[in-house]
Design a protein around this motif. Structure first.
Motif, short mmCIF file in Angstrom:
data_model
loop_
_atom_site.label_atom_id
_atom_site.label_comp_id
_atom_site.label_asym_id
_atom_site.label_seq_id
_atom_site.Cartn_x
_atom_site.Cartn_y
_atom_site.Cartn_z
N ALA A 39 1.06 -1.09 0.18
CA ALA A 39 -0.05 0.12 -0.06
C ALA A 39 0.79 1.29 0.10
N TYR A 40 1.93 1.34 0.65
CA TYR A 40 2.83 2.52 0.94
C TYR A 40 3.64 2.67 -0.39
N ARG A 41 3.80 1.54 -0.89
CA ARG A 41 4.65 1.55 -2.24
C ARG A 41 4.11 2.26 -3.55
N LEU A 42 2.86 1.52 -3.45
CA LEU A 42 1.81 2.19 -4.38
C LEU A 42 1.50 3.69 -4.47
N ALA A 43 1.36 4.05 -3.18
CA ALA A 43 1.01 5.45 -3.00
C ALA A 43 2.21 6.18 -3.34
N ALA A 44 3.48 5.84 -2.93
CA ALA A 44 4.64 6.58 -3.14
C ALA A 44 5.11 6.70 -4.68
N HIS A 45 4.39 5.76 -5.24
CA HIS A 45 4.40 6.21 -7.14
C HIS A 45 3.42 6.75 -7.60
N GLY A 46 2.39 7.01 -6.93
CA GLY A 46 1.62 7.99 -7.20
C GLY A 46 -0.04 7.49 -7.23
N ALA A 47 0.00 6.36 -6.61
CA ALA A 47 -1.55 5.50 -6.81
C ALA A 47 -2.38 6.29 -5.73
N ALA A 48 -3.82 6.49 -6.01
CA ALA A 48 -4.53 6.48 -5.04
C ALA A 48 -4.76 5.04 -4.25
N VAL A 49 -4.92 4.85 -3.01
CA VAL A 49 -4.92 3.56 -2.54
C VAL A 49 -6.07 3.50 -1.28
N ALA A 50 -6.87 2.36 -1.41
CA ALA A 50 -7.85 2.06 -0.69
C ALA A 50 -7.29 1.02 0.34
N ILE A 51 -6.98 1.47 1.54
CA ILE A 51 -6.42 0.48 2.69
C ILE A 51 -7.43 -0.40 3.38
N ASN A 52 -7.32 -1.76 2.80
CA ASN A 52 -8.30 -2.55 3.55
C ASN A 52 -8.00 -3.10 5.00
N HIS A 53 -8.82 -3.02 5.79
CA HIS A 53 -8.46 -3.61 7.30
C HIS A 53 -9.93 -4.57 7.70
N LEU A 54 -9.70 -5.34 8.75
CA LEU A 54 -10.85 -6.02 9.07
C LEU A 54 -11.65 -5.40 10.13
N ASP A 55 -11.21 -5.20 11.25
CA ASP A 55 -12.18 -4.73 12.37
C ASP A 55 -11.28 -3.35 12.91
N ASP A 56 -10.37 -3.69 13.62
CA ASP A 56 -9.63 -2.47 13.90
C ASP A 56 -9.25 -1.24 12.81
N SER A 57 -9.64 -0.12 12.91
CA SER A 57 -9.17 0.68 11.85
C SER A 57 -8.09 1.63 12.20
N THR A 58 -7.38 1.32 13.54
CA THR A 58 -6.35 2.40 13.89
C THR A 58 -5.25 2.33 12.83
N THR A 59 -4.79 1.30 12.43
CA THR A 59 -3.58 1.42 11.77
C THR A 59 -3.69 1.95 10.25
N ALA A 60 -5.03 1.36 9.68
CA ALA A 60 -5.40 1.92 8.28
C ALA A 60 -5.58 3.33 8.22
N ASP A 61 -6.19 3.68 9.35
CA ASP A 61 -6.55 5.15 9.35
C ASP A 61 -5.22 6.01 9.37
#
Length: 272
Positions: A39-61
């Motif tokens: 996710a970080y690498r795609l974003a670093a190369h300019g992509a908009a990224v939807a970061i999927n998480h399961l229950d706890d959203s803390t890290t994804a947010d």
């Protein structure tokens, strides 16, 4: 940024070095390990990224905020990849947020060792559901989105060397990855005429938290390293870099293949 816990500041690559400007991606299981690095690498190369998480959203947010603060586009999306309704909602949200979707990375996966005679049906089903059925549900939704909008794009499935290498006490995991291999190849033939490339990336031994027990034991760590001609465990960044390349136009003629990111593990004599 390799996806492991770090104090480094996330940055986006300079314009001339970005591979994915304008791309719109969703990465499953993106809040830890290999998925986080991707996710970080795609974003670093300019992509908009939807970061999927399961229950706890803390890290994804926090990841999404970090990417946005650096000038990128990102959103966290809750989704259990085994639940059809949740998959449909998450993809709809990502497509609405980014005005489309043209890149899916199916990374979500689980494993747990069982001897065949001790394996519970619940765990067989759980591993197959997440690793294989989840890949199907997300790929189907991504393909529907791309086809509806006439988008050219890519679906990249994170497989494993164990789509080829047997692994005792992990027969359910190997079955899921072997199935993922044939699923990748089959839908690649189906979607390529529409400009949607499907392929797989198969990591070998990668230093992530899921392997922390082995990494902490010098004897077990060295035993794995002896099976790797390059002589070291892989890093999350090794996988993330390959995914970014394969998702880009530089790899536009690669379709249906599995690219092994394993330091040569597949060449080890007992595996060939």
């Amino acid at each position: 940024m390799n996806g492991e816990p770090t104090t480094d500041t996330f940055t986006i690559e300079p314009p001339g070095e970005r591979l994915l400007d304008g791309r719109k991606a969703l990465v499953t299981g993106a809040d830890s390990g290999i998925g986080q690095g991707i996710a970080y690498r795609l974003a670093a190369h300019g992509a908009a990224v939807a970061i999927n998480h399961l229950d706890d959203s803390t890290t994804a947010d926090a990841m999404a905020e970090e990417i946005r603060d650096a000038g990128g586009r990102a959103v966290s999306v809750r989704m259990d990849v085994t639940r059809e309704d949740q998959v449909q909602r998450a993809f709809a949200r990502a497509a609405e947020e980014f005005d489309g979707l043209d890149l899916l990375v199916n990374n979500a996966g689980i494993e747990r060792p069982f001897r065949l005679v001790d394996m519970e049906l619940e765990w067989w089903r759980k591993v197959i559901d997440v690793n294989l059925t989840g890949t199907f549900l997300c790929s189907r939704e991504a393909a529907r989105t791309m086809l509806d909008r006439g988008s050219r794009g890519a679906i990249i499935n994170i497989s494993s060397v164990h789509e080829e290498i047997p692994w005792k006490e992990f027969s359910h995991y190997c079955a899921s990855k072997g199935g993922q291999r044939m699923f990748t190849r089959s839908i690649a033939r189906e979607l390529a005429p529409h400009g949607i490339r499907v392929l797989a990336v198969a990591p070998g031994a990668i230093a992530t938290s899921i392997n922390e027990d082995v990494l902490a034991d010098p004897r077990r760590r060295e035993a794995v390293e002896e099976e790797i001609p390059l002589g070291r465990w892989g890093a999350v960044s090794d996988v993330a870099g390959v995914v970014a390349f394969l998702a880009s136009d530089r790899a536009e003629y690669i379709v249906g293949s599995t690219v092994f990111v394993d330091g040569g593990m597949m060449l080890y004599p007992k595996f060939v």
